[in-house]
Write a protein that holds these residues in place. Structure first.
Motif, short mmCIF file in Angstrom:
data_model
loop_
_atom_site.label_atom_id
_atom_site.label_comp_id
_atom_site.label_asym_id
_atom_site.label_seq_id
_atom_site.Cartn_x
_atom_site.Cartn_y
_atom_site.Cartn_z
N TRP A 10 -11.60 -9.04 -2.05
CA TRP A 10 -11.57 -8.30 -0.79
C TRP A 10 -10.15 -8.16 -0.29
CZ3 TRP A 10 -9.59 -10.30 3.61
CH2 TRP A 10 -9.69 -11.67 3.87
N ARG A 11 -9.32 -9.16 -0.51
CA ARG A 11 -7.92 -9.06 -0.07
C ARG A 11 -7.19 -7.95 -0.81
NH1 ARG A 11 -8.16 -14.97 0.58
NH2 ARG A 11 -7.77 -15.36 2.78
N ALA A 12 -7.52 -7.77 -2.07
CA ALA A 12 -6.89 -6.72 -2.87
C ALA A 12 -7.28 -5.33 -2.38
CB ALA A 12 -7.26 -6.88 -4.34
N CYS A 29 -3.77 -3.71 4.34
CA CYS A 29 -2.44 -4.33 4.46
C CYS A 29 -1.87 -4.79 3.12
CB CYS A 29 -2.52 -5.53 5.40
SG CYS A 29 -3.62 -6.84 4.81
N ARG A 30 -2.58 -4.54 2.03
CA ARG A 30 -2.16 -5.08 0.73
C ARG A 30 -0.77 -4.61 0.29
NH1 ARG A 30 -5.84 -1.29 0.05
NH2 ARG A 30 -5.29 0.56 -1.13
N ASP A 31 -0.35 -3.42 0.70
CA ASP A 31 0.95 -2.91 0.26
C ASP A 31 2.11 -3.44 1.08
OD1 ASP A 31 -0.27 -1.40 -1.76
OD2 ASP A 31 -0.59 0.29 -0.40
N MET A 38 1.97 -7.51 8.94
CA MET A 38 0.91 -8.16 9.71
C MET A 38 1.41 -9.38 10.49
SD MET A 38 -1.07 -5.85 8.88
CE MET A 38 -2.49 -6.29 9.82
N PHE A 39 2.70 -9.65 10.40
CA PHE A 39 3.33 -10.76 11.12
C PHE A 39 4.46 -10.20 11.97
CE2 PHE A 39 1.33 -12.41 7.37
CZ PHE A 39 0.66 -13.52 7.84
N CYS A 84 -5.21 -2.26 10.62
CA CYS A 84 -6.53 -2.88 10.50
C CYS A 84 -7.68 -1.95 10.90
CB CYS A 84 -6.62 -4.13 11.36
SG CYS A 84 -5.56 -5.47 10.84
N GLY A 85 -7.41 -1.00 11.78
CA GLY A 85 -8.47 -0.14 12.30
C GLY A 85 -9.41 0.42 11.24
N PRO A 86 -8.90 1.18 10.28
CA PRO A 86 -9.78 1.79 9.28
C PRO A 86 -9.98 0.92 8.03
CG PRO A 86 -7.59 2.69 9.05
CD PRO A 86 -7.55 1.73 10.23
N CYS A 87 -9.53 -0.31 8.05
CA CYS A 87 -9.57 -1.16 6.86
C CYS A 87 -11.00 -1.39 6.37
CB CYS A 87 -8.90 -2.51 7.14
SG CYS A 87 -8.83 -3.56 5.68
#
Length: 101
Positions: A22-24, A28-30, A35-36, A51-54
């Motif tokens: 799921w993380r892949a 935000c994977r790219d 995210m920090f 995150c909205g459309p994730c």
């Protein structure tokens, strides 16, 4: 990936894939560093927008709740403070449910 069979003609992927899977697929994977955002409002807004459309936002939130990740970064569109509130509410509801049983 495991396949679960349904009444449909095609098999569908398992709805609860492993964490690494799921993380892949996360939006935000790219650019996970985005995210920090170090507390600045523009960075927080930009991270929340990612995150909205994730497609894995629910899995991300579930993982954050289960691991009690309430300290760093934006996860599932929530700041650490917002996630902390969710974790507390989940714990409160679980305690209430267990008290009823």
């Amino acid at each position: 990936m495991t396949i679960r069979h349904t009444n449909f003609r095609r098999a569908t992927p398992n709805p609860a894939p492993a964490a690494s899977t799921w993380r892949a697929r996360g939006a935000c994977r790219d650019d996970p560093d985005a995210m920090f955002p170090d507390g600045n409002k523009e960075g927080i807004a930009a991270a929340k927008e990612v995150c909205g459309p994730c497609p894995v936002r629910r899995q991300c939130l579930r993982d954050a709740i289960e691991t009690r990740d309430t300290q760093w970064g934006i996860r599932a569109g929530l700041t650490p403070q917002e996630r902390n509130a969710v974790v507390k509410e989940v714990a409160r509801r679980r305690a209430k449910t267990e008290a009823v049983v």
